[in-house]
Design an enzyme around this catalytic site. Structure first.
Site, PDB file in Angstrom:
ATOM      1  CB  CYS A   1      61.230  12.904  46.229  1.00 60.07           C
ATOM      2  SG  CYS A   1      59.640  12.217  46.687  1.00 60.07           S
TER       3      CYS A   1
ATOM      4  NE  ARG B   1      66.921  16.661  49.237  1.00 60.29           N
ATOM      5  CZ  ARG B   1      66.162  17.726  49.013  1.00 60.29           C
ATOM      6  NH1 ARG B   1      64.928  17.583  48.596  1.00 60.29           N
ATOM      7  NH2 ARG B   1      66.609  18.928  49.201  1.00 60.29           N
TER       8      ARG B   1
ATOM      9  CD1 TRP C   1      59.410   9.998  53.446  1.00 59.09           C
ATOM     10  CD2 TRP C   1      57.921  11.552  52.822  1.00 59.09           C
ATOM     11  NE1 TRP C   1      58.582  10.238  54.517  1.00 59.09           N
ATOM     12  CE2 TRP C   1      57.658  11.182  54.168  1.00 59.09           C
ATOM     13  CE3 TRP C   1      57.103  12.507  52.217  1.00 59.09           C
ATOM     14  CZ2 TRP C   1      56.633  11.753  54.910  1.00 59.09           C
ATOM     15  CZ3 TRP C   1      56.073  13.068  52.966  1.00 59.09           C
ATOM     16  CH2 TRP C   1      55.845  12.690  54.292  1.00 59.09           C
TER      17      TRP C   1
ATOM     18  CG  ASN D   1      61.051  17.068  46.123  1.00 61.68           C
ATOM     19  OD1 ASN D   1      60.218  16.590  46.899  1.00 61.68           O
ATOM     20  ND2 ASN D   1      61.930  17.985  46.487  1.00 61.68           N
ATOM     21  N   GLY D   2      57.676  16.847  45.266  1.00 63.61           N
ATOM     22  CA  GLY D   2      56.632  17.825  45.563  1.00 63.61           C
ATOM     23  C   GLY D   2      55.263  17.202  45.395  1.00 63.61           C
TER      24      GLY D   2
ATOM     25  CD  GLU E   1      64.856  17.618  69.839  1.00 66.59           C
ATOM     26  OE1 GLU E   1      63.720  17.804  69.376  1.00 66.59           O
ATOM     27  OE2 GLU E   1      65.822  17.294  69.135  1.00 66.59           O
TER      28      GLU E   1
ATOM     29  CE  LYS F   1      65.811  14.211  67.262  1.00 68.79           C
ATOM     30  NZ  LYS F   1      65.744  15.638  67.144  1.00 68.79           N
TER      31      LYS F   1
ATOM     32  CD  GLU G   1      63.190  12.217  64.735  1.00 71.64           C
ATOM     33  OE1 GLU G   1      63.824  13.087  65.324  1.00 71.64           O
ATOM     34  OE2 GLU G   1      62.752  12.380  63.591  1.00 71.64           O
TER      35      GLU G   1
ATOM     36  CG  HIS H   1      46.673  19.827  86.143  1.00 68.00           C
ATOM     37  ND1 HIS H   1      45.801  20.284  87.108  1.00 68.00           N
ATOM     38  CD2 HIS H   1      47.845  20.471  86.355  1.00 68.00           C
ATOM     39  CE1 HIS H   1      46.425  21.183  87.859  1.00 68.00           C
ATOM     40  NE2 HIS H   1      47.666  21.302  87.421  1.00 68.00           N
TER      41      HIS H   1
ATOM     42  CE  LYS I   1      68.419  16.420  58.542  1.00 70.88           C
ATOM     43  NZ  LYS I   1      68.364  16.274  59.989  1.00 70.88           N
TER      44      LYS I   1
HETATM   45  C1  F6R Z   1      63.320  15.780  64.149  1.00 70.09           C
HETATM   46  C2  F6R Z   1      63.435  16.539  62.930  1.00 70.09           C
HETATM   47  C3  F6R Z   1      62.237  17.237  62.410  1.00 70.09           C
HETATM   48  C4  F6R Z   1      62.624  18.612  61.827  1.00 70.09           C
HETATM   49  C5  F6R Z   1      61.414  19.272  61.164  1.00 70.09           C
HETATM   50  C6  F6R Z   1      61.740  20.650  60.620  1.00 70.09           C
HETATM   51  O1  F6R Z   1      64.523  15.170  64.517  1.00 70.09           O
HETATM   52  O2  F6R Z   1      64.480  16.581  62.327  1.00 70.09           O
HETATM   53  O3  F6R Z   1      61.256  17.381  63.386  1.00 70.09           O
HETATM   54  O4  F6R Z   1      63.113  19.397  62.852  1.00 70.09           O
HETATM   55  O5  F6R Z   1      60.966  18.474  60.104  1.00 70.09           O
HETATM   56  O6  F6R Z   1      62.747  20.591  59.661  1.00 70.09           O
HETATM   57  P1  F6R Z   1      63.572  21.872  59.275  1.00 70.09           P
HETATM   58  O7  F6R Z   1      64.366  22.260  60.477  1.00 70.09           O
HETATM   59  O8  F6R Z   1      64.440  21.440  58.132  1.00 70.09           O
HETATM   60  O9  F6R Z   1      62.588  22.925  58.892  1.00 70.09           O
END
Ligand code: F6R
Length: 605
Positions: free
Chosen positions: A2, A27, A74, A98-99, A478, A482, A485, A501, A600
């Site tokens: 949040c 966020r 969030w 937030n939390g 990765e 991507k 998400e 396997h 984020k």
């Molecule tokens: C994927 C993504 C997340 C972050 C993860 C860690 O695109 O952005 O998987 O990599 O939440 O976040 P940080 O790097 O801020 O600790």
């Protein structure tokens, strides 16, 4: 997670709060809300979904007042409804949070037994109900907020606003970041400095356990022991904190395009004056290290997974990598000769931060690779290495990933030299390879139109597979992350050799399978795995260089990458992994910058 904003200003607060919330919307965007005090009267507006819905609501139901707090959510406890949206209010107090309040069940039971009825499913409401009860018992707003804070367990950043108090916001930080902005006769509060960049460049970061009494005249800060304390006022680079799409359709597009410039500038920050070496803190001691533990989440974890290959190959250093949320709940064997390295874009990820705190007393060195140098993870490490990527707003991490890889590669080379595994010549030659990254990344970005066309068919795909070997395996992971998400297509990644396997049972006609395979020592093996897939009618997309594509024979879809040295291949191949997901998402019409259910900065465990 949040985002929180507070303003004690001289103008209408709601438009300013909305603007600041816009900068925090990355966020979370499940709901948003604002509360103000106007002529002593506390009032609020809340709307489900993105900020635009709150903005529309305010057109029809304006919220006057020069003092206010705001929130973008969030969802954790309770779904995304108006009733669960912040600010929460009880009697004369409103709160944004937030939390997570970990003891909220016990508090709720206690308050319910006292006759309090709850209007939401949130943990946050217990804070306002508690505070309201203390106010009813005759405590002043400051005393009531303080008394409520003492009852809370968990991680939080909070802002309190009170009916009848036009010149008071109480802020508190425990576990979640919070900063105070200084204006001229105005004061501001934000989850980060970016939120306040349009308002001020003078920022005070609250420390862990701090709480603060804000008025237009200034701020009094108290530490966890309630001792009044001074925290420095920092000048931030407002330009660097400005966020706009610079003509791009999405933040993600802008951030991908920025990579060559970001990587070049970041490398410049780590280049020694003589241009022969790496300017990394002397305090980093790789000679005495017997084991490197690397811990992170999500994309940052995949950066660690790539780096493991580098540290083993170039520095002969035993490496363990862990997902942060798993790491601290097993019993990792730790020792004084271990170095623990944490990688995080935000520097606030709760799981990674908790892992750092868990190991700190037991290991010799705690190092972090972060994008936000003022973040908790940076501040709690013995050595913090910034990646210098600038604000990353798109929820899907792109430029931070390649910038993390670059710093990790520098570290691996420095470790190799310090440990006597790399001669001076080898070291310089590898460093030169790293210096060529920005140019190759720019060449990879030039393939965008080809990737756009290539991914048209993905709009209809239900599942997609990604395969790779060596450092291309984490790249495959990765790519799958991507794609999941931002396009919501189910995607999985496997080490190419692992397919037979079990997962090979998934292959059916036309299943899209992306294979990342530069022409390196593992190429032949990967191509054999590709043949196994093609024999079962999988629809292969081979991402390789000129030599690889020529050797691979007849492949249905091919994407040519520049021919690059082994060391930097994962950094360059990150670009197609990002662009495949981006264009698949565009073809499907999903919300690239704010995909559903995501946030984020994940500041809850
Ligand atoms: C994927 C993504 C997340 C972050 C993860 C860690 O695109 O952005 O998987 O990599 O939440 O976040 P940080 O790097 O801020 O600790």
């Amino acid at each position: 997670m949040c985002g929180i904003v507070g303003i004690l200003g001289r103008h209408e607060a709601s438009p300013q709060i909305l603007n600041a919330l816009k900068r925090l919307e990355y966020r979370g965007y499940d709901s948003a809300g604002i509360a103000t005090v106007n002529n002593g009267r506390l009032d609020r507006r809340r709307a489900v979904g993105k900020l635009i819905n709150l903005s529309d609501l305010l057109v029809h139901e304006p919220l006057p007042g020069h003092s206010g707090i705001g929130h973008t959510r969030w969802a954790t406890h309770g779904g995304p409804t108006v009733a669960n949206a912040h600010p929460h209010r009880a009697g004369r107090v409103a709160v944004v949070h937030n939390g997570i309040i970990e003891n909220f069940r016990a508090l709720r039971e206690e308050l319910s037994a006292d006759g309090v009825s709850f209007a939401s499913d949130t943990d946050t409401e217990t804070i306002v109900q508690l505070t309201s009860r203390f106010l009813d018992q005759g405590l002043t707003p400051v005393q009531a907020a303080r008394a409520a804070l003492k009852r809370l367990e968990g991680a939080f950043a909070l802002a309190f606003l009170f009916e009848g108090e036009q010149d008071l916001i109480i802020a508190a930080r425990r576990g979640s970041p919070l900063c105070i902005g200084h204006g001229d006769g105005e004061m501001y509060l934000g989850s980060d400095a970016i939120a306040l960049a349009d308002l001020t460049d003078r920022i005070t970061y609250l420390e862990e356990g701090d709480w603060a009494i804000m008025s237009r005249a200034g701020v009094q800060i108290f530490d966890a022991e309630d001792q009044q304390t001074a925290r420095p006022v920092n000048r931030i680079n407002v330009e660097a904190a400005r966020i706009d799409k610079s003509g791009h359709k999405h933040f993600m597009a802008k951030e991908m395009a920025e990579q060559p410039a970001v990587l070049k500038a970041a490398l410049g920050q780590y280049s020694a004056a003589d241009a022969q070496g790496i300017d990394l803190p002397e305090a980093l001691d790789f000679k005495s290290v017997d084991r490197l533990l690397m811990v992170a989440c999500g994309t940052a974890f995949y950066a660690c997974q790539v780096a493991k290959y580098w540290f083993e190959k170039y520095a002969g250093l035993p490496v363990e990598i862990d997902i942060a949320s798993e790491f601290r709940y097993r019993d990792p064997v730790l020792g004084p000769a271990n170095m623990a390295l944490f990688v995080s874009q935000s520097g606030e990820t709760a799981d990674t931060l908790a892992a750092l705190r868990h190991v700190k007393p037991h290991v010799g060195q705690v190092v972090s690779v972060v994008n936000v140098p003022t973040s908790s993870i940076a501040r709690e490490s013995t050595v913090a290495l910034p990646i210098h990527a600038g604000p990353e707003i798109g929820v899907a991490s792109t430029k931070a990933f390649t910038a993390q890889l670059q710093v990790l590669a520098l570290l691996a080379l420095r470790a190799g030299r310090d440990r006597g595994r790399l001669s001076d010549e080898e070291f310089s030659s590898l460093l030169n390879e790293l210096r060529s990254v920005p140019g190759y990344v720019a060449q990879a970005l030039d393939r965008e139109e080809e990737i756009r066309r290539m991914t048209e068919s993905l709009a209809q795909a239900r599942d997609v597979l990604f395969l790779g070997r060596g450092t291309m395996y984490p790249l495959a992971l990765e790519g799958a992350l991507k794609l999941k998400e931002i396009s919501y297509i189910h995607a999985e990644a496997y080490a190419a050799g692992e397919l037979k396997h079990g997962p090979i049972a998934l292959i059916e006609q036309d299943l899209p399978i992306f294979i990342f395979a530069p022409f390196d020592a593992l190429f032949e093996k990967t191509v054999s795995n590709m043949q196994e897939v093609m024999a079962r009618q999988g629809n292969v997309f081979l991402v390789s260089d000129a030599k690889g594509l020529a050797e691979a024979g007849d492949v249905p879809n091919r994407l040519q990458m520049p021919t690059v040295p082994d060391l930097i291949a994962p950094i360059v191949y990150a670009v197609p992994a990002q662009l495949i997901a981006y264009h698949a998402a565009l073809h499907r019409g999903t919300d690239v910058d704010q995909p559903r259910n995501l946030a984020k900065s994940v500041t809850v465990e």
